[in-house]
Every structure is written in structure tokens, then in C-alpha cells.
Enzyme design. Structure first.
Site, PDB file in Angstrom:
ATOM      1  N   HIS A 468      -3.071  -3.371   2.841  1.00 17.17           N
ATOM      2  CA  HIS A 468      -3.747  -4.248   1.889  1.00 17.17           C
ATOM      3  C   HIS A 468      -2.790  -5.339   1.400  1.00 17.17           C
ATOM      4  O   HIS A 468      -2.687  -5.596   0.210  1.00 17.17           O
ATOM      5  CB  HIS A 468      -4.254  -3.434   0.696  1.00 17.17           C
ATOM      6  CG  HIS A 468      -5.307  -2.436   1.044  1.00 17.17           C
ATOM      7  ND1 HIS A 468      -5.625  -1.366   0.214  1.00 17.17           N
ATOM      8  CD2 HIS A 468      -6.133  -2.333   2.121  1.00 17.17           C
ATOM      9  CE1 HIS A 468      -6.590  -0.651   0.777  1.00 17.17           C
ATOM     10  NE2 HIS A 468      -6.916  -1.212   1.932  1.00 17.17           N
ATOM     11  N   THR A 469      -2.079  -5.988   2.295  1.00 16.61           N
ATOM     12  CA  THR A 469      -1.028  -6.921   1.910  1.00 16.61           C
ATOM     13  C   THR A 469      -1.597  -8.150   1.196  1.00 16.61           C
ATOM     14  O   THR A 469      -2.539  -8.781   1.665  1.00 16.61           O
ATOM     15  CB  THR A 469      -0.241  -7.368   3.141  1.00 16.61           C
ATOM     16  OG1 THR A 469       0.170  -6.217   3.877  1.00 16.61           O
ATOM     17  CG2 THR A 469       0.992  -8.163   2.734  1.00 16.61           C
TER      18      THR A 469
END
Length: 542
Positions: A468-469
Site C-alpha cells: 500500500h505504498t
């Protein structure tokens, strides 16, 4: 006439070139080309299928997660370090729809606290009240329909699973037994608890952003050109203004001229493209011999993601295949410092997520036939927003990977939060509602769970990432260059005609997975471009 898709474009100037046809890029290409006089080009490194048949059933199967399969042809792999001793490969979608094509179909909005935190950091357009109309407009909520919180006319079709699988029913009952509240609509900002997962998997088919926003009838618009298998190498900047993009196709490089360039290549590729273009921390660029166009110290200097561990458990029986999706229930809760006290009243947005899979991990990883039998996993993530990561360019050669350090487990708070998540998951599996259907967790055992040091070691050895950068090109005011590289509408500070539109711009990760927020980013920035009088074709008929 625009060039036929799949051919090299003639030398011409497009009003807007969108780099990346992923989750946000698909939105941008669709919305910007709604203005018939605006000439839009979208390019992507991967293929751009036309409609469901072009993707094929395996890529859209709601019981599979293509991004979990190593070396899947619809992904690219990025080598990273989660901790100094934990190397990892992070996959990203490399196909129309991007990571929304290869993820699990989870479509949960960020929390009100996230939006208001971003707004308070100098981005008032991102307050919850300001974005709610966009959130409603982008969705077609098949459970709730039109109302103050939901919409029924948007491109993204959303549905929640039913707890009709024995494992999902056991999870629900176990959460109730431990005092966690119901959370039936995880997109309505109610207190966190147990509930079904809002998903863009409909009737077993993953309706990714590409299918939803760029179906064949949109791809066929005369003012929209979509080119796949074109890898962007850098942005062309002349006299402080972006004038185009250099792309590579079949070993040949050429420039695409543009009035506006929008980078929507994802939170790992977009900052790399900026740095290759001379936009990034001066010392890093000079170290690898890239001429500095704009000293932008915030590019890559900090980012957020969600650390994750997987706990498996063994069912007592062999159950039928789940219907439609691999997703079971989901519990959001607030960490309590190592105990279950106050489970039903933790308050806050919930900084832990326990997500249930109804198919074995081996099936998710291999994509093999059959889902019945075998251990079932819980995915336990610490979802508090923390900017622990850093990425740096290593070479002026665009094929050299970035140095990416996630910086996980760097504080006692990080370790304590994951310990809470593991212990709550074990308690759920050992509760009476699960006792009749499960043999309990396959690990860790009491000798590990009861001792912080031992559990910390187990977590380090089993650590992964939720992928989930966010925050590699954060938004904020121009007078805070160490903390912000773009403004609230994605305009790169100090470079005219250049924007960023993907999860790179979020100052930090939200308290939930960012898939829904990535679509929102595309909507917000597309509207900003359409309403900006300095942009080509500045009108918005909606």
C-alpha cells in the site's frame, strides 16, 4: 486522426499525456477525454486489453489475486528491503487498470481522519467534506444505492460479501464474542469493528479501474489515444516547463510532445521518473550524474506502507468453494498495548486490520486449481500512517532498480501494534465460535504468544507488506520543499505543465488500503485539470 492503438504515434503535440493506465491513470484518461476538444494520450508499459475478453478469465477471477503470484506476467517486481535483514519483492500491476487488476478487489475508503490530516497539512481540497462528493460520484454501490454517503451512477461497481461461508460466519461470531462491534458498511465512517469488505469484485469478476473507466467505447473516442508496451524513461523539461515524455518501444526511444504531462505510474515508478528527469534531491541526482532541473528533496525522502504478517489455521472440515471472492470478513480495531481490554471501545479510526481469506494461501500464491481444503489465512496489518520508508536513485540508467527501504519495525510502537494484531487473531481462533470449525492457529504457539521478545522475533521472520505504498511524492505547500513536492492538485512545484496523480501524492498512507483512494485521486486531479484556465481546453461541462 489519432494514430491507431498499438502503433508508434506520428510527431504531434497532445494536449495531455498521461503516463500510466493504472488505477488513477485510467480515471484521468476517461475523464479528460470527456472534453471532445482535448486531445489525450495515455501510455503504459504493459498491455491495454479491450474489455473483459482481452483480459481473460484468469486475470479477472475473484478467487485469485494475480499480484500474489510470483512473476505473474501482468506485474512487475520491485526489489525492496522491509527491514535491514528482510529482502522482499513488491509486485505492481503492469496492465490496463494497474494494481486494481492484480489486487484482491478490496475497495475501502480512507477514514475521515486521514482526509482531514492531509487537509491540515496544507491541502484543504482533501478534507472529508470536500472529497465526499467525488467518493459518491465514482461508485455504483450495489448494496446501499444513492444517498448522502453513497452513489449509484459511478463507474466503480461496489458490493459487500455475505457471511454465508462457514469460515466467515465463525469470524463474525468470534468477533462478537470478544466484544468487537458490528461495522456493516466500512465506507460510512462509523466506528471500526467487524464487517464485510466493500469490493469491486462483482459476481466473481474483478471489475478493475481499466474495465470500469476505459471500456472499448471510451477507448474508441476520437480524441483519446491509448498506447501499450511503451515504457516511459523521462519527462522532457525545457525552460522550467514539461514539454513531453521520452518513451521506449521495441528498443527505440522517441519523444511524445505534450501541453501537460501527468505522471500516474504508481508510487514506486513515478518518483523514479521524476528523478530520471532531474527532479529530486539535489545530492542524489548529482551523485549519479543527472543534471538537476529542480531540487525537490521531498521526492522519495519518506513514504508509508502497511507491514503485514499472515496467520494460518486449519479447518476441521473440507468446505465448498466460496462464492465470488476470496475475501471473507474484516475486523478493524485499535491497538491496546498488548491486551484485549477495551476491545469494543478502542475509539479512533482503527490502526489494526485483520482480513480473512476464504481460500488457502497456496491457492493465492500459485493460482492453482481448486480452493477446497488446506489451511486458511488471516492477513494481519498495522495500518497506522507512519512515514518509515525511503527510496533513492542508484543510477542514471533507467533500468537500474531504485534502492527502496521500507524501514519496518524501527520503533517499539510498530512492534507493539503488530503483537496486538497477532494476539487478537490467535484469540479469535481460540474462541468458542471457532472451536467447532478450526483446530486453532498453526502458529505461533503459546510459548511465543506469551512472550514479547519471542513474538517480536516471530514477526520479524514472517514479516511481509500489504503493498500500500503512498507518499513518495507528497503534496503540500510550495514553501515546505522538504515535505512537499506537489500541490494539492498534483502540480509539481517549480515545473510548469507537470502533474502527479497516483498514491505518490498522499502525505502518508491512509488507515485502510488505498485502492479506492487511488481512484479518488484520478477523479480529483482530472476535475482540477478540466477547471484550470491555464490548461488546454479549460472547460468542465459536468
Amino acid at each position: 486522426m489519432p494514430p491507431r492503438r498499438g502503433t508508434a504515434p506520428v510527431r504531434r503535440r497532445y494536449d495531455v499525456v498521461v503516463v500510466g493506465a493504472g488505477t488513477a491513470g485510467s480515471v484521468l484518461a476517461a475523464r479528460l477525454s470527456e472534453d471532445p476538444d482535448r486531445d489525450v494520450l495515455v501510455v503504459d508499459a504493459g498491455p491495454l486489453p479491450r474489455g473483459p475478453a482481452g483480459f481473460g478469465p484468469a486475470l479477472l477471477d475473484g478467487l485469485l489475486v494475480p499480484g500474489a503470484q510470483p512473476n505473474h506476467p501482468a506485474t512487475s517486481a520491485h526489489p525492496v528491503c522491509l527491514t535491514p535483514t528482510r529482502p522482499w519483492l513488491v509486485p505492481r500491476g503492469r496492465v490496463l487498470g494497474g494494481s486494481s487488476t492484480v489486487n484482491g478487489g478490496y475497495f475501502v475508503r480512507a477514514r475521515r481522519e486521514d482526509f482531514d490530516r492531509w487537509a491540515a497539512a496544507g491541502n484543504p481540497a482533501w478534507s472529508y467534506e470536500r472529497v465526499l462528493p467525488f467518493l459518491r460520484a465514482l461508485e455504483n454501490d450495489l448494496d446501499h444505492g444513492d444517498g448522502p454517503l453513497h452513489g449509484d451512477r459511478g463507474p466503480m461497481r461496489i458490493r459487500r460479501g455475505r457471511p454465508d461461508h462457514p469460515a466467515a460466519a465463525a469470524f463474525r461470531d468470534a468477533a462478537h464474542a470478544l466484544g468487537f462491534p458490528d461495522d456493516p458498511d466500512k465506507n460510512d465512517q462509523a466506528p471500526p469493528g467487524f464487517g464485510p469488505v466493500p469490493s469491486n469484485v462483482i459476481d466473481g469478476v474483478r471489475r478493475n479501474a481499466g474495465l470500469s473507466y476505459l471500456p472499448p467505447e471510451v477507448l474508441d473516442r476520437p480524441n483519446l489515444t491509448a498506447l501499450g508496451s511503451r515504457t516511459a524513461r523521462r519527462v522532457v523539461v525545457e525552460n522550467g516547463r514539461a514539454t513531453g515524455v521520452v518513451v521506449e518501444h521495441d528498443g527505440r526511444r522517441f519523444a511524445l510532445d505534450a501541453g501537460t504531462v501527468v505522471l500516474s505510474a504508481g508510487a514506486l515508478v513515478t518518483p523514479h521518473l521524476l528523478q530520471l528527469s532531474g527532479i529530486g534531491p539535489r545530492a542524489d541526482l548529482e551523485r549519479v550524474g543527472i543534471p538537476v532541473v529542480r531540487d525537490a528533496p521531498a521526492v522519495g525522502s519518506g513514504f508509508s506502507d502497511h507491514p503485514q504478517v499472515v496467520l494460518e489455521w486449519a479447518p476441521r472440515d473440507v468446505w465448498r468453494e466460496p462464492s465470488g471472492s476470496w475475501l471473507g470478513g474484516c475486523l478493524h480495531l485499535t491497538s491496546t498495548g498488548g491486551t484485549l481490554a477495551g476491545a469494543g471501545s478502542g475509539g479512533g479510526p482503527g490502526d489494526l486490520e485483520i482480513l480473512q481469506s476464504l481460500v488457502p494461501l497456496s491457492h493465492l500464491v500459485t493460482g492453482g486449481a481448486g480452493t477446497a481444503g488446506g489451511p486458511l489465512p488471516f492477513l494481519v496489518s498495522a495500518v497506522a500512517p507512519r512515514r518509515t520508508g525511503r527510496l533513492r536513485i542508484r543510477s542514471a540508467d533507467p533500468t537500474t532498480p531504485l534502492s527502496i527501504d521500507y524501514g519496518y519495525l524501527g520503533s517499539r510502537e510498530d512492534q507493539s501494534r503488530l503483537r496486538d494484531g497477532v494476539r487478537v487473531t490467535a484469540a479469535l481462533l481460540e474462541s468458542p465460535p471457532f472451536a467447532g470449525v478450526a483446530h486453532g492457529p498453526l502458529g505461533p504457539g503459546p510459548e511465543v504468544l506469551d512472550h514479547d521478545d519471542a513474538l517480536d522475533q516471530w514477526i520479524r521472520e514472517h514479516l511481509g507488506t500489504a503493498q500500500h505504498t503512498c507518499g513518495t511524492v507528497p503534496m503540500g505547500p510550495a514553501d515546505e520543499p522538504r515535505h512537499a513536492a506537489v500541490d494539492q492538485f498534483g502540480r509539481v512545484h517549480g515545473v510548469r505543465g507537470l502533474r502527479v496523480a497516483d498514491t505518490s501524492i498522499l502525505p502518508d498512507a491512509p488507515h485502510r488500503g488505498p485502492a479506492a483512494t487511488a481512484v479518488l485521486i484520478g477523479e480529483v486531479i482530472a476535475r482540477a485539470i478540466r477547471n484550470d484556465p491555464s490548461e488546454p481546453c479549460p472547460r468542465d461541462p459536468r
